[in-house]
Enzyme design. Structure first.
Site, PDB file in Angstrom:
ATOM      1  N   ARG A  16      -1.487   9.151   8.886  1.00 40.94           N
ATOM      2  CA  ARG A  16      -1.305   7.726   9.170  1.00 40.94           C
ATOM      3  C   ARG A  16      -0.847   6.957   7.925  1.00 40.94           C
ATOM      4  NH1 ARG A  16      -4.763   3.203   8.749  1.00 40.94           N
ATOM      5  NH2 ARG A  16      -6.642   4.453   8.461  1.00 40.94           N
ATOM      6  N   GLU A  39       0.867  -1.183   0.000  1.00 42.05           N
ATOM      7  CA  GLU A  39       0.000   0.000   0.000  1.00 42.05           C
ATOM      8  C   GLU A  39       0.896   1.223   0.000  1.00 42.05           C
ATOM      9  OE1 GLU A  39      -2.893  -0.401   3.165  1.00 42.05           O
ATOM     10  OE2 GLU A  39      -4.077  -1.822   2.005  1.00 42.05           O
ATOM     11  N   HIS A  43      -9.126   9.944   2.999  1.00 41.81           N
ATOM     12  CA  HIS A  43      -8.659   8.855   2.126  1.00 41.81           C
ATOM     13  C   HIS A  43      -8.814   9.319   0.682  1.00 41.81           C
ATOM     14  CE1 HIS A  43      -8.269   4.905   0.284  1.00 41.81           C
ATOM     15  NE2 HIS A  43      -7.968   4.384   1.460  1.00 41.81           N
ATOM     16  N   ARG A  54      -0.942   9.143   1.816  1.00 44.81           N
ATOM     17  CA  ARG A  54      -2.332   9.515   1.544  1.00 44.81           C
ATOM     18  C   ARG A  54      -2.567  11.009   1.436  1.00 44.81           C
ATOM     19  NH1 ARG A  54      -5.602   5.242   5.265  1.00 44.81           N
ATOM     20  NH2 ARG A  54      -5.117   3.545   3.837  1.00 44.81           N
ATOM     21  N   HIS A  75     -11.745   9.936   6.595  1.00 43.93           N
ATOM     22  CA  HIS A  75     -11.518   8.502   6.802  1.00 43.93           C
ATOM     23  C   HIS A  75     -11.046   8.166   8.218  1.00 43.93           C
ATOM     24  CE1 HIS A  75     -10.540   4.406   5.655  1.00 43.93           C
ATOM     25  NE2 HIS A  75      -9.274   4.558   5.988  1.00 43.93           N
TER      26      HIS A  75
HETATM   27  P1  FAD Z   1     -14.276   0.786  15.905  1.00 39.61           P
HETATM   28  O1  FAD Z   1     -13.983  -0.507  15.284  1.00 39.61           O
HETATM   29  O2  FAD Z   1     -14.828   1.827  15.031  1.00 39.61           O
HETATM   30  O3  FAD Z   1     -15.304   0.520  17.104  1.00 39.61           O
HETATM   31  C1  FAD Z   1     -15.849   1.585  17.833  1.00 39.61           C
HETATM   32  C2  FAD Z   1     -16.849   1.040  18.825  1.00 39.61           C
HETATM   33  O4  FAD Z   1     -17.180   2.046  19.795  1.00 39.61           O
HETATM   34  C3  FAD Z   1     -18.191   0.608  18.220  1.00 39.61           C
HETATM   35  O5  FAD Z   1     -18.529  -0.656  18.755  1.00 39.61           O
HETATM   36  C4  FAD Z   1     -19.189   1.650  18.735  1.00 39.61           C
HETATM   37  O6  FAD Z   1     -20.485   1.146  18.943  1.00 39.61           O
HETATM   38  C5  FAD Z   1     -18.567   1.993  20.074  1.00 39.61           C
HETATM   39  N1  FAD Z   1     -18.986   3.282  20.621  1.00 39.61           N
HETATM   40  C6  FAD Z   1     -18.733   4.534  20.153  1.00 39.61           C
HETATM   41  N2  FAD Z   1     -19.253   5.458  20.983  1.00 39.61           N
HETATM   42  C7  FAD Z   1     -19.866   4.781  21.987  1.00 39.61           C
HETATM   43  C8  FAD Z   1     -20.596   5.165  23.140  1.00 39.61           C
HETATM   44  N3  FAD Z   1     -20.801   6.449  23.454  1.00 39.61           N
HETATM   45  N4  FAD Z   1     -21.097   4.198  23.941  1.00 39.61           N
HETATM   46  C9  FAD Z   1     -20.905   2.895  23.638  1.00 39.61           C
HETATM   47  N5  FAD Z   1     -20.204   2.473  22.575  1.00 39.61           N
HETATM   48  C10 FAD Z   1     -19.686   3.396  21.768  1.00 39.61           C
HETATM   49  N6  FAD Z   1      -7.371   0.390   9.047  1.00 39.61           N
HETATM   50  C11 FAD Z   1      -6.392  -0.489   8.754  1.00 39.61           C
HETATM   51  O7  FAD Z   1      -5.421  -0.607   9.496  1.00 39.61           O
HETATM   52  N7  FAD Z   1      -6.514  -1.286   7.657  1.00 39.61           N
HETATM   53  C12 FAD Z   1      -7.569  -1.214   6.801  1.00 39.61           C
HETATM   54  O8  FAD Z   1      -7.656  -1.961   5.831  1.00 39.61           O
HETATM   55  C13 FAD Z   1      -8.586  -0.265   7.080  1.00 39.61           C
HETATM   56  N8  FAD Z   1      -9.646  -0.126   6.242  1.00 39.61           N
HETATM   57  C14 FAD Z   1     -10.632   0.743   6.587  1.00 39.61           C
HETATM   58  C15 FAD Z   1     -11.774   0.832   5.772  1.00 39.61           C
HETATM   59  C16 FAD Z   1     -12.826   1.651   6.137  1.00 39.61           C
HETATM   60  C17 FAD Z   1     -14.049   1.756   5.240  1.00 39.61           C
HETATM   61  C18 FAD Z   1     -12.744   2.413   7.338  1.00 39.61           C
HETATM   62  C19 FAD Z   1     -13.878   3.305   7.758  1.00 39.61           C
HETATM   63  C20 FAD Z   1     -11.619   2.344   8.137  1.00 39.61           C
HETATM   64  C21 FAD Z   1     -10.557   1.514   7.769  1.00 39.61           C
HETATM   65  N9  FAD Z   1      -9.416   1.416   8.569  1.00 39.61           N
HETATM   66  C22 FAD Z   1      -8.450   0.521   8.255  1.00 39.61           C
HETATM   67  C23 FAD Z   1      -9.347   2.100   9.856  1.00 39.61           C
HETATM   68  C24 FAD Z   1      -9.726   1.096  10.970  1.00 39.61           C
HETATM   69  O9  FAD Z   1     -10.725   0.239  10.494  1.00 39.61           O
HETATM   70  C25 FAD Z   1     -10.214   1.788  12.236  1.00 39.61           C
HETATM   71  O10 FAD Z   1      -9.384   2.852  12.579  1.00 39.61           O
HETATM   72  C26 FAD Z   1     -10.244   0.766  13.379  1.00 39.61           C
HETATM   73  O11 FAD Z   1     -11.037  -0.339  13.018  1.00 39.61           O
HETATM   74  C27 FAD Z   1     -10.779   1.406  14.638  1.00 39.61           C
HETATM   75  O12 FAD Z   1     -10.982   0.385  15.591  1.00 39.61           O
HETATM   76  P2  FAD Z   1     -11.575   0.761  17.003  1.00 39.61           P
HETATM   77  O13 FAD Z   1     -11.726  -0.512  17.749  1.00 39.61           O
HETATM   78  O14 FAD Z   1     -10.800   1.852  17.604  1.00 39.61           O
HETATM   79  O15 FAD Z   1     -13.027   1.394  16.671  1.00 39.61           O
HETATM   80  C1  SIN Z   2      -7.758   0.842   2.624  1.00 43.70           C
HETATM   81  O1  SIN Z   2      -8.042  -0.325   2.392  1.00 43.70           O
HETATM   82  O2  SIN Z   2      -7.399   1.664   1.762  1.00 43.70           O
HETATM   83  C2  SIN Z   2      -7.837   1.320   4.023  1.00 43.70           C
HETATM   84  C3  SIN Z   2      -6.584   1.046   4.690  1.00 43.70           C
HETATM   85  C4  SIN Z   2      -6.420   1.947   5.867  1.00 43.70           C
HETATM   86  O3  SIN Z   2      -7.294   2.737   6.206  1.00 43.70           O
HETATM   87  O4  SIN Z   2      -5.336   1.869   6.440  1.00 43.70           O
END
Ligand code: FAD
Ligand code: SIN
Length: 434
Positions: A363, A111, A225, A267, A328
């Site tokens: 990032r 990537e 993104h 990015r 993103h």
């Molecule tokens: P999340 O997985 O977003 O979980 C957040 C949780 O908090 C949810 O369960 C929600 O319900 C809960 N929550 C929020 N507020 C409250 C509240 N007040 N009370 C109770 N619960 C609450 N990153 C990579 O490294 N590789 C990738 O390929 C990649 N692809 C991506 C593709 C997309 C479309 C997106 C949007 C992001 C991508 N990212 C990727 C970024 C990555 O997915 C996220 O940064 C990461 O998953 C965040 O994980 P997290 O556990 O911090 O939060």
């Molecule tokens: C992607 O698949 O382009 C998302 C990867 C990332 O957010 O790091």
């Protein structure tokens, strides 16, 4: 209603689930999510998880992360991320995440701004498969209770110590006391007009940080993104076209069909180049072409993207996709140390809501899921070491019922104001102003 647990984890994404898996099984844990358990950004992740390929690759991986972050990163945290990457990926293999492989070796893709192929993935649905594997294992734990549609609306705080949180589940409001609270509430895409994020993610933990003067960091560092799918949808959740498409050779083209940027630069650089190209043209998007690759490869490697584009009439094996930059990721968040401790006692933050300083100003692709793994494990280890010395305190409180809609609306306004105060370049029209 009042409840007592040892540990409250707020969030069911990679950071919340992996923390739960690494906690001492003697701890009584409650893990909540605001919406359905699977409604999080982890589930949406496409490209994959970055990791050092081997010990020799660690310094190169560190340098790529620092360079993408414009050297504003916290070096110690970056070292931790890279050095602990291999063990955590091995753990995921043990937990049966079905990574794509070539025989016995994992398949690593490339990537933007990585100097070599070091992203493990499951087709273009890495997040879904990762989440399902982690959730299957969490569900088997007798010490962890899951509660969905349960929103944390306030913390229980006295002085600079956290004693639990106030939860709303339907009409019920619960004063939940805990020895430690782990905030794993994810990103802030829901406050933007269009974003690749789940709309329910509105940076709620940051509202608590503002209210209780918990330290925050780099709030104005927002990642756009380069390639959200353009589909005329002005407001809401934009479908992502993974960076892995460019990693596999995809080319960005302007209105004249010409390439205008090295697709694998960081990015922020690619996003800027696309915005400039759009402003010079009379169409609101640029093109991303992968159609010159073999049809079977495209459909096998990117089944979700192929399907989604087919739904809006684009056959990506024949025609280019229309893409536009979209909000993103939030590099900033609640400031934490490498054990995920915030500036408030007994309060931790992990995953996207935290700011370890790893990402600096921008990032590096696929570093977020890894950050969620490495630092939520470190958080669990810190809790495991300390919980025996912490007493559960149920300080008496009376709180009026908190209206979730009002709470959400106020949070969005407050966070937008704080971000704009620090970065006036982020204009009003980027935000969800409804
Ligand atoms: P999340 O997985 O977003 O979980 C957040 C949780 O908090 C949810 O369960 C929600 O319900 C809960 N929550 C929020 N507020 C409250 C509240 N007040 N009370 C109770 N619960 C609450 N990153 C990579 O490294 N590789 C990738 O390929 C990649 N692809 C991506 C593709 C997309 C479309 C997106 C949007 C992001 C991508 N990212 C990727 C970024 C990555 O997915 C996220 O940064 C990461 O998953 C965040 O994980 P997290 O556990 O911090 O939060
Ligand atoms: C992607 O698949 O382009 C998302 C990867 C990332 O957010 O790091």
């Amino acid at each position: 209603m009042e409840l007592n647990v040892d540990i409250l984890i707020v969030g069911s994404g990679v950071a919340g689930l992996y923390c739960a898996l690494n906690l001492d099984k003697k701890l009584n844990v409650l893990l909540i999510s605001k919406g359905e358990l699977s409604e999080n950004n982890t589930y949406l992740a496409q490209g994959g998880i970055a990791t050092a390929r081997n010990v020799e690759d660690i310094p190169f991986y560190i340098e790529d992360t620092l360079k993408a972050g414009q050297y504003e990163n916290d070096r110690k945290a970056v070292e931790c991320l890279a050095e602990e990457s291999i063990d955590n990926i091995n753990k995921l293999v043990e937990l049966q995440v079905p990574f794509d492989s070539n025989g016995d070796e994992l398949s690593y893709t490339k990537e933007g701004a990585h100097c070599n192929n070091r992203i493990v993935h499951v087709k273009d649905k890495t997040g879904q498969y990762l989440w399902e594997s982690l959730m299957n294992h969490v569900k088997k734990l007798d010490n962890v209770k899951l509660m969905e549609y349960t929103c944390l609306v306030d913390l229980i705080v006295k002085g600079n110590t956290c004693y639990g949180g106030i939860l709303r589940k339907g009409d019920e409001q619960i004063n939940l006391y805990a020895k430690s609270v782990v905030l794993a509430t994810g990103g802030i895409g829901g406050i933007f007009r269009d974003s690749t994020n789940q709309r329910i993610l509105t940076g709620d933990s940051l509202a608590f940080a503002f209210k209780y003067h918990i330290e925050v960091m780099n709030l104005e560092y927002i990642q756009f993104h380069p390639t959200g799918l353009y589909d005329n949808n002005y407001y809401g959740k934009r479908f992502l076209i993974s960076e892995a498409v460019r990693g596999e050779g995809g080319k960005l083209l302007n209105q004249k069909g010409e390439r205008f940027v090295d697709e694998l630069l960081p990015r922020d650089v690619v996003t800027k180049a696309i915005r400039e190209e759009i402003s010079k043209s009379n169409i609101p998007y640029v093109f991303l072409d992968i159609s010159f690759l073999p049809r079977e490869f495209i459909i096998g490697r990117f089944p979700m993207i192929y399907e989604k584009c087919a739904q809006i009439g684009i056959d990506i094996t024949k025609d280019p996709m229309l893409v536009i930059p979209s909000q993103h990721y939030h590099m900033g968040g609640i400031k934490v140390d490498i054990d995920s401790k915030t500036s408030m006692k007994q309060l931790y933050a992990v995953g996207e809501t935290s700011c370890t300083g790893i990402h600096g100003k921008n990032r590096l692709a696929s570093n977020s899921l890894l950050e969620g793994l490495v630092f939520s494990k470190r958080c669990a280890q810190s809790i495991n070491q300390n919980y025996k010395d912490i007493e559960l305190v149920t300080i008496p409180i009376t709180v009026d019922k908190i209206d979730i809609r009002y709470f959400q609306h106020e949070n969005k306004q407050l966070l937008k104001k704080e971000i704009q105060r620090r970065s006036p370049d982020l204009h009003d029209e980027l935000f969800d102003n409804r």
